[in-house]
Write a protein that holds these residues in place. Structure first.
Motif, PDB file in Angstrom:
ATOM      1  N   LEU A   1       0.865  -1.183   0.000  1.00 45.18           N
ATOM      2  CA  LEU A   1       0.000   0.000   0.000  1.00 45.18           C
ATOM      3  C   LEU A   1       0.895   1.224   0.000  1.00 45.18           C
ATOM      4  CD1 LEU A   1      -2.655  -1.039   2.691  1.00 45.18           C
ATOM      5  CD2 LEU A   1      -2.805  -1.283   0.214  1.00 45.18           C
ATOM      6  N   TYR A   2       0.587   2.212  -0.839  1.00 43.61           N
ATOM      7  CA  TYR A   2       1.472   3.360  -0.963  1.00 43.61           C
ATOM      8  C   TYR A   2       0.700   4.620  -1.323  1.00 43.61           C
ATOM      9  CZ  TYR A   2       0.953   1.753  -5.782  1.00 43.61           C
ATOM     10  OH  TYR A   2       0.435   1.326  -6.969  1.00 43.61           O
ATOM     11  N   ALA A   3       1.333   5.752  -1.045  1.00 43.66           N
ATOM     12  CA  ALA A   3       0.777   7.060  -1.382  1.00 43.66           C
ATOM     13  C   ALA A   3       1.926   8.030  -1.570  1.00 43.66           C
ATOM     14  CB  ALA A   3      -0.159   7.557  -0.289  1.00 43.66           C
ATOM     15  N   GLY A   4       1.729   9.023  -2.439  1.00 42.75           N
ATOM     16  CA  GLY A   4       2.792   9.976  -2.672  1.00 42.75           C
ATOM     17  C   GLY A   4       2.361  11.109  -3.576  1.00 42.75           C
ATOM     18  N   PHE A   5       3.344  11.923  -3.967  1.00 39.24           N
ATOM     19  CA  PHE A   5       3.139  13.022  -4.901  1.00 39.24           C
ATOM     20  C   PHE A   5       4.152  12.888  -6.027  1.00 39.24           C
ATOM     21  CE2 PHE A   5       1.135  14.742  -1.162  1.00 39.24           C
ATOM     22  CZ  PHE A   5       0.086  15.503  -1.659  1.00 39.24           C
ATOM     23  N   ALA A   6       3.705  13.092  -7.252  1.00 40.92           N
ATOM     24  CA  ALA A   6       4.596  13.028  -8.411  1.00 40.92           C
ATOM     25  C   ALA A   6       4.159  14.063  -9.429  1.00 40.92           C
ATOM     26  CB  ALA A   6       4.575  11.639  -9.032  1.00 40.92           C
ATOM     27  N   ASP A   7       5.109  14.690 -10.083  1.00 37.89           N
ATOM     28  CA  ASP A   7       4.781  15.681 -11.108  1.00 37.89           C
ATOM     29  C   ASP A   7       6.027  15.950 -11.939  1.00 37.89           C
ATOM     30  OD1 ASP A   7       3.302  17.412 -12.609  1.00 37.89           O
ATOM     31  OD2 ASP A   7       2.686  18.684 -10.930  1.00 37.89           O
ATOM     32  N   GLU A   8       5.847  16.730 -12.982  1.00 31.03           N
ATOM     33  CA  GLU A   8       6.963  17.145 -13.826  1.00 31.03           C
ATOM     34  C   GLU A   8       6.926  18.650 -13.952  1.00 31.03           C
ATOM     35  OE1 GLU A   8       7.792  16.740 -18.453  1.00 31.03           O
ATOM     36  OE2 GLU A   8       8.141  14.841 -17.402  1.00 31.03           O
ATOM     37  N   LEU A   9       8.041  19.310 -13.690  1.00 32.46           N
ATOM     38  CA  LEU A   9       8.132  20.759 -13.762  1.00 32.46           C
ATOM     39  C   LEU A   9       8.233  21.211 -15.215  1.00 32.46           C
ATOM     40  CD1 LEU A   9      10.675  21.301 -10.835  1.00 32.46           C
ATOM     41  CD2 LEU A   9       8.163  21.169 -10.742  1.00 32.46           C
ATOM     42  N   ALA A  10       8.076  22.517 -15.413  1.00 33.71           N
ATOM     43  CA  ALA A  10       8.099  23.065 -16.767  1.00 33.71           C
ATOM     44  C   ALA A  10       9.431  22.823 -17.461  1.00 33.71           C
ATOM     45  CB  ALA A  10       7.791  24.558 -16.720  1.00 33.71           C
TER      46      ALA A  10
END
Length: 230
Positions: free
Chosen positions: A91-100
Motif C-alpha cells: 500500500l502506498y501514497a505519494g506526490f509526483a509531477d513534472e516541472l516546466a
C-alpha cells in the motif's frame, strides 16, 4: 513492481515508475488505473522473491491532478504461508509531477504487508526519485518495521540510478545500478539490472531482463515478463 518503483517493464516514459519506476507525468492526468504483470520470476534488487518460479502481479492506482496518488499492488511469493508468506501486498501514497523544465519528481511512502506469514516481516519505506529525460535516480529508506529480521531494520536504504533509452518507436533499453545498505550487521551490496522492452498499443509491454546482486553465491537472474496497463 509498484507505482512508486521503476518497473522492470518500464517504457521510456514509465507509467509505473521506479524498481521499477514511475514517471511523474502519468499521475498528473490519471484518475483510476490498473496494471497486471505475468513474469517468469519476481526479482527484487537482484534476488528472486518466488524462488525462481513465475509470478502473477497487479495493482490499482488513483491519481489526482494535484500530483497526489494512492494505490495498492500484490504478487505471489515463494512461501506457502507456514511460516513463509505466500503473497505480498503493498500500500502506498505519494506526490509526483513534472516541472516546466522537464524535471520530474516522485516522493511517497509504501508499506509492505505479508498477511499470511507466521513471521513478522512487514516494513515501511519512504522514497524519493528525480528524473530528467531518459535519466533517473532515487533512494528508498526503511522508516518503520514489524520484523525480527535484521534486513528490515529502520535505517536500511537502497540508492539507485539508471536510464531508459527508447529507439525504433516501439523499443526501449534500460540499465540501472543500485546500492543496498543495512542498518544491522548485514553487508551492503550492489545490484545491477538491464532490460530490453517491446511496447505495443493493444497487447501491453514484453520485456527480457537480466539482474545481478553482487553477493557471494548469487548468479545472474534472467527472466521475461509481460505487462498491461488499463
Amino acid at each position: 513492481m509498484t507505482k512508486f518503483k521503476r518497473s522492470i517493464l518500464a517504457a521510456a516514459v514509465l507509467a509505473t515508475g521506479g524498481t521499477g519506476a514511475l514517471v511523474a507525468t502519468s499521475t498528473a492526468t490519471a484518475e483510476f488505473s490498473g496494471n497486471i504483470t505475468i513474469a517468469s520470476d519476481y526479482e527484487l534488487r537482484g534476488f528472486s522473491e518466488t524462488g525462481g518460479d513465475a509470478a502473477i502481479q497487479g495493482g490499482f492506482d488513483y491519481g489526482h491532478s494535484s500530483g497526489f496518488y494512492v494505490g495498492t499492488w500484490a504478487s505471489n511469493l515463494a512461501g506457502d504461508g507456514d511460516p513463509d508468506p505466500s503473497y505480498e501486498l503493498d500500500l502506498y501514497a505519494g506526490f509526483a509531477d513534472e516541472l516546466a523544465n522537464g524535471l520530474g519528481y516522485d516522493v511517497g511512502y509504501v508499506y509492505y504487508f505479508y498477511p499470511d506469514a507466521d513471521l513478522d516481516v512487514g516494513f515501511g519505506e519512504i522514497y524519493g526519485e528525480l528524473s530528467y529525460d531518459m535519466f533517473y535516480g532515487g533512494v528508498k529508506v526503511v522508516v518503520n518495521e514489524e520484523s525480527d529480521q535484521e534486513l528490515f531494520e529502520s535505517g536500511s536504504a537502497y540508492y539507485y540510478a539508471g536510464l531508459d533509452v527508447p529507439f525504433a518507436d516501439v523499443y526501449s533499453a534500460g540499465f540501472m545500478v543500485g546500492h543496498q545498505t543495512f542498518d544491522g550487521d548485514a553487508d551492503s551490496y550492489e545490484h545491477y539490472h538491464a532490460s530490453l522492452s517491446r511496447h505495443t498499443e493493444s497487447m501491453g509491454t514484453f520485456s527480457m531482463n537480466l539482474a545481478y546482486a553482487d553477493v557471494s553465491g548469487e548468479d545472474v537472474r534472467a527472466y521475461v515478463a509481460w505487462s498491461l496497463d488499463f
